[in-house]
Design an enzyme around this catalytic site. Structure first.
Site, PDB file in Angstrom:
ATOM      1  N   ASP A 181       0.855  -1.178   0.000  1.00 38.72           N
ATOM      2  CA  ASP A 181       0.000   0.000   0.000  1.00 38.72           C
ATOM      3  C   ASP A 181       0.897   1.235   0.000  1.00 38.72           C
ATOM      4  OD1 ASP A 181      -1.843  -2.010   0.402  1.00 38.72           O
ATOM      5  OD2 ASP A 181      -2.957  -0.931   1.948  1.00 38.72           O
ATOM      6  N   LYS A 208      -6.973   3.340  -2.778  1.00 43.30           N
ATOM      7  CA  LYS A 208      -7.332   3.211  -1.364  1.00 43.30           C
ATOM      8  C   LYS A 208      -7.626   4.593  -0.802  1.00 43.30           C
ATOM      9  CE  LYS A 208      -5.265   1.714   3.051  1.00 43.30           C
ATOM     10  NZ  LYS A 208      -4.058   1.134   3.686  1.00 43.30           N
ATOM     11  N   LYS A 231     -10.303   0.107  -2.230  1.00 41.41           N
ATOM     12  CA  LYS A 231     -10.167  -0.282  -0.832  1.00 41.41           C
ATOM     13  C   LYS A 231     -10.569   0.904   0.036  1.00 41.41           C
ATOM     14  CE  LYS A 231      -6.795  -1.637   2.728  1.00 41.41           C
ATOM     15  NZ  LYS A 231      -5.403  -2.055   3.003  1.00 41.41           N
TER      16      LYS A 231
END
Length: 248
Positions: free
Chosen positions: A106, A168, A197
């Site tokens: 990430d 995300k 996400k």
């Protein structure tokens, strides 16, 4: 990028194990210790959460604690939590994490460059990291609390065309929770070209169901809250979370 018809349709309902298989848990705050990482690994494996993430220096330990080939992936953050590192630094960190056994990463986007309108820099950086770690998937964190609606749209479009696996919403380091209104901006922009996400302030089964109806396919949730939500799902009628309607 405004065609949302290509996004994957959510299931009608989720069993507790199905729910766990959509949730990342983590120990990525500055104060997290080796004991926290060990506890994280144990919970992730026992509950069947799809991924456990630790800060870069703890990724080798986490990798040693999570069985290879099991339900749980090992992950770590890149350029965390500010995103302001140089591209060269981010790339080196990403490569090292992959070499240490991380199965997904990430990466914090460079917020300052987005807000400066330097979209070419951001696009090139994401593409460089995607290429450097392939086939390890990259999730790109926008940190919605720092971006205007137009900046969210611009950043989402960049991620969608960069080769990243996910966009995300946040790191969990800001007090702002992810909202349906902000998620809609992302969904309308990426049109199924990249998965989404949601992370930050997700505390209820209703919130999960609503976000899944929008197109969210992965969640980052506080570890204890995640465990509690799986337990709540088990206690629902039929032991399943209704996605088509409302939880419970």
């Amino acid at each position: 990028m405004n065609n949302i018809s290509n996004r994957r349709q959510p299931p009608a309902s989720l069993a507790p194990r199905d729910l766990a298989a959509l949730i990342d848990i983590s120990a990525v705050q500055a104060f997290h210790t080796e004991a926290d990482v060990r506890e994280l690994a144990g919970i992730a494996v026992a509950e069947g959460f799809i991924a456990a993430h630790a800060l870069p220096n703890f990724v080798p330990l986490l990798r040693s604690l999570v069985p290879s080939g099991g339900l749980t992936l090992v992950g770590g953050p890149v350029g965390f939590p500010s995103g302001g590192h140089s591209t060269r630094t981010k790339t080196a960190e990403a490569v090292e994490l992959a070499e240490n056994g991380a199965q997904e990463l990430d990466m914090m986007i460079n917020v300052g460059r987005i807000k400066s309108g330097d979209f070419g820099y951001v696009r090139s950086e994401i593409r460089a990291i995607v290429e450097a770690i392939a086939p390890v998937p990259l999730k790109v964190i926008l940190e919605l609390a720092h971006l205007t609606d137009e900046e969210i749209r611009a950043a989402s479009a960049i991620v969608a065309e960069s080769g990243a696996a996910f966009v995300k919403t946040g790191t969990g380091w800001t007090p702002s929770a992810t909202t349906l209104e902000k998620l809609k901006l992302i969904v309308e922009t990426v049109g199924g070209a990249v998965e989404i996400k949601a992370s930050g302030g997700i505390r209820s089964l209703d919130a999960i169901a609503g976000m899944m109806r929008l197109g969210v396919t992965r969640f980052g949730i506080n570890t204890q809250v995640a465990v509690d939500l799986v337990r709540q799902c088990t206690a629902l009628p039929g032991g399943r979370l209704d996605i088509a309607g409302k939880a419970g």
